[in-house]
Design a protein around this motif. Structure first.
Motif, PDB file in Angstrom:
ATOM      1  N   GLY A  83      -3.351  19.174  63.975  1.00 16.75           N
ATOM      2  CA  GLY A  83      -3.512  20.622  63.946  1.00 16.75           C
ATOM      3  C   GLY A  83      -4.788  21.076  63.255  1.00 16.75           C
ATOM      4  N   GLY A  84      -5.804  20.245  63.287  1.00 21.63           N
ATOM      5  CA  GLY A  84      -7.102  20.643  62.736  1.00 21.63           C
ATOM      6  C   GLY A  84      -7.159  20.635  61.218  1.00 21.63           C
ATOM      7  N   LYS A  85      -6.116  20.075  60.599  1.00 17.90           N
ATOM      8  CA  LYS A  85      -6.101  20.058  59.138  1.00 17.90           C
ATOM      9  C   LYS A  85      -7.080  19.025  58.584  1.00 17.90           C
ATOM     10  N   GLU A 127     -28.810  13.116  58.043  1.00 20.34           N
ATOM     11  CA  GLU A 127     -28.018  13.960  58.939  1.00 20.34           C
ATOM     12  C   GLU A 127     -27.926  15.365  58.355  1.00 20.34           C
ATOM     13  N   PRO A 128     -28.569  16.317  58.967  1.00 25.91           N
ATOM     14  CA  PRO A 128     -28.519  17.679  58.417  1.00 25.91           C
ATOM     15  C   PRO A 128     -27.124  18.278  58.573  1.00 25.91           C
ATOM     16  N   ASN A 129     -26.449  17.947  59.641  1.00 23.66           N
ATOM     17  CA  ASN A 129     -25.102  18.477  59.817  1.00 23.66           C
ATOM     18  C   ASN A 129     -24.168  17.379  60.313  1.00 23.66           C
ATOM     19  N   PHE A 130     -22.904  17.502  59.966  1.00 23.29           N
ATOM     20  CA  PHE A 130     -21.918  16.473  60.325  1.00 23.29           C
ATOM     21  C   PHE A 130     -20.506  17.034  60.110  1.00 23.29           C
ATOM     22  N   VAL A 131     -19.531  16.264  60.554  1.00 22.76           N
ATOM     23  CA  VAL A 131     -18.133  16.678  60.393  1.00 22.76           C
ATOM     24  C   VAL A 131     -17.367  15.529  59.740  1.00 22.76           C
ATOM     25  N   VAL A 132     -16.591  15.847  58.700  1.00 24.57           N
ATOM     26  CA  VAL A 132     -15.704  14.842  58.100  1.00 24.57           C
ATOM     27  C   VAL A 132     -14.282  15.191  58.531  1.00 24.57           C
ATOM     28  N   LYS A 133     -13.611  14.234  59.147  1.00 24.95           N
ATOM     29  CA  LYS A 133     -12.227  14.541  59.584  1.00 24.95           C
ATOM     30  C   LYS A 133     -11.314  13.341  59.400  1.00 24.95           C
ATOM     31  N   PRO A 134     -10.034  13.618  59.129  1.00 23.76           N
ATOM     32  CA  PRO A 134      -9.066  12.523  58.995  1.00 23.76           C
ATOM     33  C   PRO A 134      -8.744  11.928  60.368  1.00 23.76           C
ATOM     34  N   ALA A 135      -8.604  10.592  60.416  1.00 23.07           N
ATOM     35  CA  ALA A 135      -8.330   9.951  61.706  1.00 23.07           C
ATOM     36  C   ALA A 135      -6.942  10.296  62.212  1.00 23.07           C
ATOM     37  N   LYS A 136      -6.019  10.509  61.280  1.00 24.23           N
ATOM     38  CA  LYS A 136      -4.644  10.766  61.713  1.00 24.23           C
ATOM     39  C   LYS A 136      -4.188  12.187  61.416  1.00 24.23           C
ATOM     40  N   GLY A 137      -5.136  13.089  61.247  1.00 25.00           N
ATOM     41  CA  GLY A 137      -4.771  14.474  60.945  1.00 25.00           C
ATOM     42  C   GLY A 137      -4.175  15.147  62.160  1.00 25.00           C
ATOM     43  N   GLU A 196       8.617  21.437  49.998  1.00 26.16           N
ATOM     44  CA  GLU A 196       7.316  20.870  50.312  1.00 26.16           C
ATOM     45  C   GLU A 196       6.944  21.150  51.772  1.00 26.16           C
ATOM     46  N   ARG A 197       7.917  20.882  52.651  1.00 26.71           N
ATOM     47  CA  ARG A 197       7.650  21.070  54.083  1.00 26.71           C
ATOM     48  C   ARG A 197       7.394  22.530  54.422  1.00 26.71           C
ATOM     49  N   MET A 198       8.223  23.410  53.854  1.00 31.70           N
ATOM     50  CA  MET A 198       8.075  24.846  54.110  1.00 31.70           C
ATOM     51  C   MET A 198       6.711  25.325  53.605  1.00 31.70           C
ATOM     52  N   SER A 199       6.317  24.761  52.469  1.00 31.48           N
ATOM     53  CA  SER A 199       5.050  25.181  51.888  1.00 31.48           C
ATOM     54  C   SER A 199       3.878  24.782  52.778  1.00 31.48           C
ATOM     55  N   ILE A 200       3.930  23.546  53.301  1.00 33.92           N
ATOM     56  CA  ILE A 200       2.877  23.088  54.204  1.00 33.92           C
ATOM     57  C   ILE A 200       2.875  23.941  55.463  1.00 33.92           C
ATOM     58  N   LEU A 201       4.103  24.247  55.936  1.00 36.07           N
ATOM     59  CA  LEU A 201       4.229  25.076  57.131  1.00 36.07           C
ATOM     60  C   LEU A 201       3.597  26.445  56.889  1.00 36.07           C
ATOM     61  N   TRP A 202       3.832  26.987  55.711  1.00 33.66           N
ATOM     62  CA  TRP A 202       3.285  28.300  55.346  1.00 33.66           C
ATOM     63  C   TRP A 202       1.759  28.264  55.417  1.00 33.66           C
ATOM     64  N   GLU A 203       1.188  27.195  54.845  1.00 32.94           N
ATOM     65  CA  GLU A 203      -0.278  27.097  54.826  1.00 32.94           C
ATOM     66  C   GLU A 203      -0.834  26.880  56.225  1.00 32.94           C
ATOM     67  N   LEU A 219      -3.689  13.095  52.311  1.00 34.14           N
ATOM     68  CA  LEU A 219      -3.360  14.503  52.085  1.00 34.14           C
ATOM     69  C   LEU A 219      -3.218  15.267  53.401  1.00 34.14           C
ATOM     70  N   PHE A 220      -3.975  14.854  54.414  1.00 33.24           N
ATOM     71  CA  PHE A 220      -3.964  15.613  55.672  1.00 33.24           C
ATOM     72  C   PHE A 220      -3.237  14.909  56.801  1.00 33.24           C
ATOM     73  N   SER A 221      -2.796  13.672  56.538  1.00 33.23           N
ATOM     74  CA  SER A 221      -2.199  12.937  57.646  1.00 33.23           C
ATOM     75  C   SER A 221      -0.705  13.226  57.728  1.00 33.23           C
ATOM     76  N   LEU A 222      -0.139  12.983  58.879  1.00 35.23           N
ATOM     77  CA  LEU A 222       1.292  13.208  59.082  1.00 35.23           C
ATOM     78  C   LEU A 222       2.096  12.313  58.164  1.00 35.23           C
ATOM     79  N   GLY A 223       2.999  12.882  57.434  1.00 38.64           N
ATOM     80  CA  GLY A 223       3.870  12.098  56.568  1.00 38.64           C
ATOM     81  C   GLY A 223       3.180  11.546  55.346  1.00 38.64           C
TER      82      GLY A 223
END
Lengths: 511, 316
Positions: B90-92, B78-88, A433-440, B129-133
């Motif tokens: 690396g820009g994920k 709002e014609p334009n906007f950004v949706v972002k995770p609070a705890k994301g 899982e981790r490697m896959s996320i790293l890859w992406e 899905l995008f947050s650490l852990g």
């Protein structure tokens, strides 16, 4: 505040180092542990067999026990006497084994077996009761005159107690050449035999002596004779003499059984008692000897250690004690060398797996599982699953991969694939899982860097853990863990550069 | 052949290594309990707005699944906007919507997504899905930055930003992160973006690196990187410096974007800024850290600190 922390850390590190190294050195120099896993020591198993015919009433058999002499250590005393109760008592400084039975008839055989080790360390054990032997009678009248002339003859050779004694014994062994000795020998029954007479003479000459009985352990033999010798006090030590030959005897492997007038064997309520001895020589690991004698001596350091645990628990600790060394390698590789690994402890877990699968098979299987897993996992990426279901799905994949590898390998006639089950599947799933996320996120390059770092570190840990010498060190000297801890703490406060940074920042050095 | 630099030479250059960054700069200056204020972008934004620090305006927060369905009506003006995770990290998970096309939403690449895709993105963000852990998260909706065109020719496709290292409130080093075709439009140095060291004194580019090696011109546009000058430079420094009072973090990386209308805005803060900035500048952080330590107990104001830094750390 910062300095205070730093000082605390320094003190802690020094304490750990002193304690860890100190205990190890103590165990080597005093308790007889060996640094080498192959160091073997001789162990003699001495067996005393008592045979007698019981009269039918209550029976008590009392046997004198062997003593420690020089650097011989008596340990693991076992006895075997069906129908008898056994107890060990210490009386007047000598220990005796006593077997009793309410009633017994017919012939009986009692065994007493002891392991005798040589402890190659300084500090000679003093044998019991050596300073206060039985009273020796003082010569009077004609016997005194004869003795004085004999002693005068003996002193011609020198004044050293050993030389005088040897000469006295020689003169007494040749009564035909010396009138005084032949006249004295006629009176020997008054002094308890010729050895008793010799002791009286030696006492008259100002030499302290004692009679000892025991066995020589070198050489093997079914039937061993217990023999009596005379010991002469010379300074602080005793010199053993053979009274029949008037020569010095090397008491190095002499197992002392009896001193002066201790009775060897007493049988009450029986007859035709006979005592016989046999010895067997074996070689066993030096540290086992140290542990056995330590347990025997109630050495706290050994008594409250892993050696006091059941054997099965000891075996698990053999492996557990190695893990900190793996952690040390991870710390060194990450913080000093600068190798990036996937997860902190994954390399250790993989190395432990390699211990079961062997290195090459392990590496091949790991690469196979992870790459197949990554391919399958990349499909899951498109489905945008939530985290927990996704990692669970990967787990199912991993088990399917395990099964496939095992079956395919087995059908192809190789058992190597079956080793795949040694890999911890939950951890492998997380790795995929981790490697896959790293890859992406970071691209395949980062996956290869981290994966390579992980496998490199795992291989190094494997080489360390599978090293016999390291295994021996950790098991025999668990206190080395404190040294490992100290080194880890040291690296933890290291603010210098990593090896990889010397490469990374290299362009800064260009002009 | 692998070339190495000797540790003594690195020390001479005052280069901070990973171990020193972790043991000395971060552990001693950034108490753990202060991390959430920078690791959670929503907290950062609320803190910044309270402290009067310019940030992209927060339009709304999607905290629970129920909010997801209300998104489209909420954003109708709002014609334009950004949706972002609070705890994301690396820009994920950052979704930028630059405009509308009928009922669809236009991404910077020109791709049009529908209401459904938008909902799914927000929903995924909430589930972590995008947050650490994979921890549950909230989705922030903020206004889109109208990037100033001063970076024309210095970036390729992507979003340029400015990283300023703030030590005990003093801006001590800075670089511009310029995206390239190689970095796929991302401003991430190890993905191939260009890092250009910016002189603290004047806001001009010093030198630039890509993949850790010095370069002269932008690899895609071929524009000489030495021509790069950051507008509103003093304001950028002031903005970064004032993050010290806001977060109390002694060692901080402030990421700044330049909005065409509003000027510099704090995009996010980082409690563990990387070391590549030293490569982009050609010298190490240590002498500057030492210099700041010698005046840190004077309780200087933001303006005084910025003055000090521009005076002491200016190279040009």
């Amino acid at each position: 505040m910062k300095n205070k922390n730093k000082n605390q850390l320094l003190i802690l590190i020094s304490l750990l180092l002193i304690l860890g190294v100190g205990v190890s050195v103590y165990k080597i120099s005093v308790l007889g542990f060996s640094l080498s896993p192959d160091a073997k020591e001789t162990v003699w198993t001495v067996e005393a067999a008592v045979t007698f015919v019981a009269d039918g009433g209550p029976v008590e058999v009392s046997l004198n026990m062997p003593d420690n002499l020089n650097d011989l250590v008596v340990a693991n005393i076992q006895e075997q006497a069906p129908g008898f109760d056994f107890k060990s008592v210490v009386k007047n400084g000598s220990s005796r084994g006593i077997w009793t039975a309410k009633s017994a008839t017919g012939p009986h055989k009692i065994y007493m077996r002891a392991d005798v080790y040589r402890q190659d360390v300084a500090g000679v054990r003093s044998a019991k009761g050596r300073e206060n032997g039985p009273k020796i009678s003082i010569l009077t009248g004609s016997a005194k005159t004869l003795a004085d002339s004999l002693i005068k003859d003996a002193r011609k050779k020198g004044n050293d107690p050993v030389i005088v004694s040897k000469e006295l014994l020689r003169l007494m062994n040749q009564p035909e050449l010396n009138v005084s000795s032949s006249r004295l020998l006629e009176m020997k029954s008054e002094f308890g035999g010729s050895l008793g007479l010799a002791q009286v003479l030696l006492n008259q000459a100002g030499v302290t002596s004692q009679r000892v009985k025991g066995l020589f352990l070198n050489g093997e033999g079914k039937k061993r004779k217990i023999k009596g010798y005379l010991e002469i006090k010379k300074g602080d030590s005793w010199v053993m003499l053979d009274p029949a030959k008037a020569t010095e005897i090397d008491s190095d492997s002499f197992l002392l059984w009896q001193v002066n007038n201790e009775s060897m064997l007493e049988v009450i309520g029986g007859s035709k008692s006979k005592l016989s001895f046999s010895t067997v020589t074996t070689k066993i690991l030096a540290n086992q000897v140290a542990i056995d004698t330590g347990l025997n001596k109630d050495s706290l350091l050994i008594d409250f250690s892993i050696y006091s645990l059941p054997l099965q628990a000891q075996n698990s600790f053999k492996l557990l004690l190695l893990i900190p060394f793996g952690a040390l390698i991870v710390v060194i590789m990450r913080n000093l060398v600068g190798v990036s690994t996937s997860g902190t402890f994954l390399p250790i877990l993989i190395a432990l797996t390699f211990l079961q699968t062997s290195l090459l098979a392990g590496l091949a299987l790991f690469l196979l599982i992870v790459s197949v897993g990554l391919v399958l996992r990349s499909y899951l990426s498109h489905l945008n699953l939530l985290l927990v279901p996704r990692i669970s799905a990967v787990l199912v994949f991993v088990i399917i991969i395990y099964l496939a590898i095992s079956v395919i390998s087995y059908k192809m006639g190789s058992d190597v694939g079956l080793l795949v089950t040694f890999f911890p599947m939950i951890i492998i799933s997380w790795t995929i899982e981790r490697m896959s996320i790293l890859w992406e996120e970071e691209g395949p390059k980062e996956v290869f860097i981290q994966g390579g770092g992980t496998l490199l570190t795992a291989s190094l840990i494997y080489l360390l853990l599978s090293n016999r010498f390291v295994g021996h060190l950790t098991y025999s000297f668990p206190e080395l863990l404190l040294v490992v801890l100290a080194v880890i703490l040291m690296i933890g406060s290291y603010t210098g550069y990593r090896l990889s940074e010397l490469r990374r920042f290299e362009p800064l050095g260009r002009d | 052949m692998l070339r190495f630099i000797s540790p003594s030479k690195l020390r001479e250059h005052g280069i901070v290594g990973m171990n020193m960054r972790n043991v000395r700069h971060i552990a001693e200056n950034n108490p753990r309990h202060l991390y959430p204020s920078v690791d959670d972008k929503l907290k950062t934004k609320i803190l910044a707005e309270a402290a009067g620090i310019a940030v992209p305006r927060l339009l709304g927060v999607i905290r629970v699944q129920k909010h997801v369905k209300q998104m489209v009506p909420f954003l109708k003006d709002e014609p334009n906007f950004v949706v972002k995770p609070a705890k994301g990290s690396g820009g994920k998970g950052i979704l930028v919507i630059t405009g509308r096309e009928g009922d669809g939403f236009v991404k910077p690449s020109g791709e049009v997504i529908d209401e459904h895709d938008l909902h799914r993105h927000a929903s995924n963000t909430l589930s972590g899905l995008f947050s650490l852990g994979g921890n549950p998260d909230v989705a922030m909706i903020e206004e889109m930055v109208q990037f100033a065109d001063v970076f024309e020719g210095f970036t390729y496709q992507g979003v340029p930003d400015l990283r300023i290292i703030v030590y005990k409130g003093f801006p001590i080093m800075s670089m511009a992160r310029l995206s390239t075709a190689n970095s796929d439009g991302k401003a991430n140095l190890h993905q191939g973006a260009v890092g250009a060291g910016i002189d603290i004194g004047k806001g001009r580019a010093l030198l630039a690196i890509q993949h850790g090696l010095p370069i002269e011109v932008h690899p895609d546009t071929k524009r000489p990187l030495s021509e790069l000058v950051i507008p509103d430079w003093v304001e950028c420094l002031r903005l970064a410096s004032s993050c010290y009072e806001m977060t109390k973090l002694g060692y901080l990386g402030a990421d700044i974007v330049l909005d065409a209308n509003k000027g510099p805005l704090i995009l996010e803060l980082n409690a563990r800024p990387g070391l590549a900035i030293q490569m982009a500048n050609g010298y190490g952080l240590n002498p500057r850290v030492d210099l700041v330590d010698s005046v840190a107990d004077q309780n200087l104001s933001v303006a005084e600190r910025v003055d000090f830094s521009m005076r002491e750390f200016g190279k040009l």
